[in-house]
Enzyme design. Sequence first.
Site, PDB file in Angstrom:
ATOM      1  CB  SER A 547      -0.953  -0.040   1.194  1.00 28.24           C
ATOM      2  OG  SER A 547      -1.987   0.896   1.036  1.00 28.24           O
ATOM      3  CG  ASP A 627      -5.720  -2.851  -4.559  1.00 29.53           C
ATOM      4  OD1 ASP A 627      -6.544  -2.052  -4.069  1.00 29.53           O
ATOM      5  OD2 ASP A 627      -4.505  -2.802  -4.311  1.00 29.53           O
ATOM      6  CG  HIS A 659      -5.335  -2.622  -0.543  1.00 28.54           C
ATOM      7  ND1 HIS A 659      -4.587  -2.100  -1.571  1.00 28.54           N
ATOM      8  CD2 HIS A 659      -4.893  -1.997   0.579  1.00 28.54           C
ATOM      9  CE1 HIS A 659      -3.736  -1.214  -1.098  1.00 28.54           C
ATOM     10  NE2 HIS A 659      -3.898  -1.131   0.208  1.00 28.54           N
TER      11      HIS A 659
END
Length: 685
Positions: A547, A627, A659
């Site tokens: 991330s 995602d 994600h």
Amino acid sequence: MTFDDMMKMRRLGDIDVSPDGRWVLFSATDVDLAKNTRTPHLWLVPTAGGKSRALMEWMAGENGGRFSSDGKEILFESGREGGEQIWLASFDTATGTMGEAHRLTHLSTETDGAIWSPDGGQILFTSAVYPDCNDDGCNKARDEERAESKVKARIFTHLLYRHWDVFTGDKRSHLFLVDADGGTPRDLNAGDEHDVPTFSLGGPTGYAFSPDGREIAYEEKKVDDPALSTNSDIFTLRLDDANAKPVKISTSLGGDFTPRYSPDGKYIAWRSQRRAGYESDRFRLVLYDRATKQLKDMLPGFDRWVDEFVWAPDSQRIYFAAGDAGEEPVYMVKLPGAAMQLTTNGAFGDLHVTADGKALIASRMEVTTPAEVVRIARDRPDAAYSAMGHDAVIGLNRDGPLPLYHSAVDAVTHLNDALLAQLDMPKMESFWFPSIDRVKVQGFLIKPPGFDAAKKYPVKFLIHGGPQGAWGDEWSYRWNAELFAASGYVVVMINPRGSTGYGQTFVDGVNGDWGGKPYIDLMRGLDYAELHSSFIDKSHECALGASYGGYMADWILGHTHRFKCIVTHDGMFNTESAYGTTDELWFNEWEFKGTPWTNRALYRRWSPMLAETNFRTPTLVVHSQLDYRLDVSEGYQLFDTLQRMKVPSKMLYFPDEGHWILKPQNSELWYRTVNDWVDQWTKVQ
């Protein structure tokens, strides 16, 4: 510890406490790696501790167990007969035995988040429905029509057409009320085209009953631009008036979450953010007086995020959990505002107070231990309040830390003790170092099992996501620091600018400066660890992040060659294209101070893509099709660039993940691929 060891561990879910304080009801998830499944089951254990036992073990699983107000019934949710529905069963409070369960709801749209009304006569829950449908028959027919249609195309007319890992479609989450004796559930938000409650990735429910059961409070993001706004509000709704309309009681321009009535009904407390458009503003604990309609910040000087809270039975105290320097302690605030810290060591959550007010039941985990149920003795710390002064308001900022009143913490469950006793998992060590602008930054280090100070070890340098997140004394199944260390590595983790648990100014330090001070903090933290740890082989280090950590891994790729390899998972490679493909636009517009066409210079200043001519480091790219926070195209762009520039690279692509990597066998492949890549480039032959 091996990956197989981690998969054998039983994972604690949500907790509830019986009204008489004798029993803890909780869910625990079992992972079957061969079947690629995760199945939750309901368990029971005495509050004082003892042997835990499963109440049922249906093949479909069951979760969300809740005691009725008299403790004589339990509700839970299960997909035993296809689709999640609410089930009820009698409960013997003396013996802790449960009767035969029967199904309460039969909704085609399923149920979630069920809670009892205070008198046990009704149940409040959520279900995703078509706002223009007036009954379940309409919802069912609409779903069947879409499933049978040969045309799967979609037409979008507004933003947030996809969110997290799904396309939002035309359905919206609504609150429903159903009698515990059965009947047709009542849609409390009929016709509302917004989600009730606000979208959440987990944690406390966003709604609650008043003590008399005549009213509910709930959170809702009732805005025209949900992809651009963070402004969710708190609404109340009378249940005893069929014509009642929701009443907005919050006033903040930011997000307002998790309303909870005081047991005496005088107040509603919730977590509130002030700044519009900023999802990582400080979460304050506010108090709404139902009689005067006045709002008060309970802890104006407390410079940490209030992550969750629970009222004491006397309505004079609120217990809450808040992150602080790698820990998540439990605190207590006494009306009108004097506060103190009750626990240290580990991360606490899912707080419950026993009916007599003498103890809290909560979950607790450490970096070496998955979550377990614990009992926190309150032991009447009123004398400590007297020493503070009745009107003392003390916060973790310029006023100094809150006074610490040590409360005894005793384990209630022992879900994984037998397995953990067989494993060698070194303790995490904390260190502090000076960084730019004379700011002190915290880091953590984990040595490998069987550590020998005379040897040199390669390093896995982990970078957390968020960017408003933090490493700390917490267990993780997705990025497990102990598992990373287990194969002979020193694990180093730094909480740079942007990290939570160090005050809001520190959190805000990443805004508009993604590759600036946070990058310097990370590099200086690793420098410090190398300088003070003679056993680190600084010529064999790999940087890994997901991330925002993936963004930073991409940034590192173009700005230093100190690492032997890089692993970048779901990172932002091209800041401009990431804006156009993300779901929550408010995030990018806050962090980069505008849109690409209003502030293109800042987007390009911090774009890892524009340093591609400096790429040299062997890089593993990981990205997933579902995602929607950071689109898979970000991974494709990076991998294509690395391949064209002849940089050693590999891409791990998951077509069925978002994600996070959640499926057991996908997780197994992820750990194996990541660790093999690091071994390939850092292990000394």
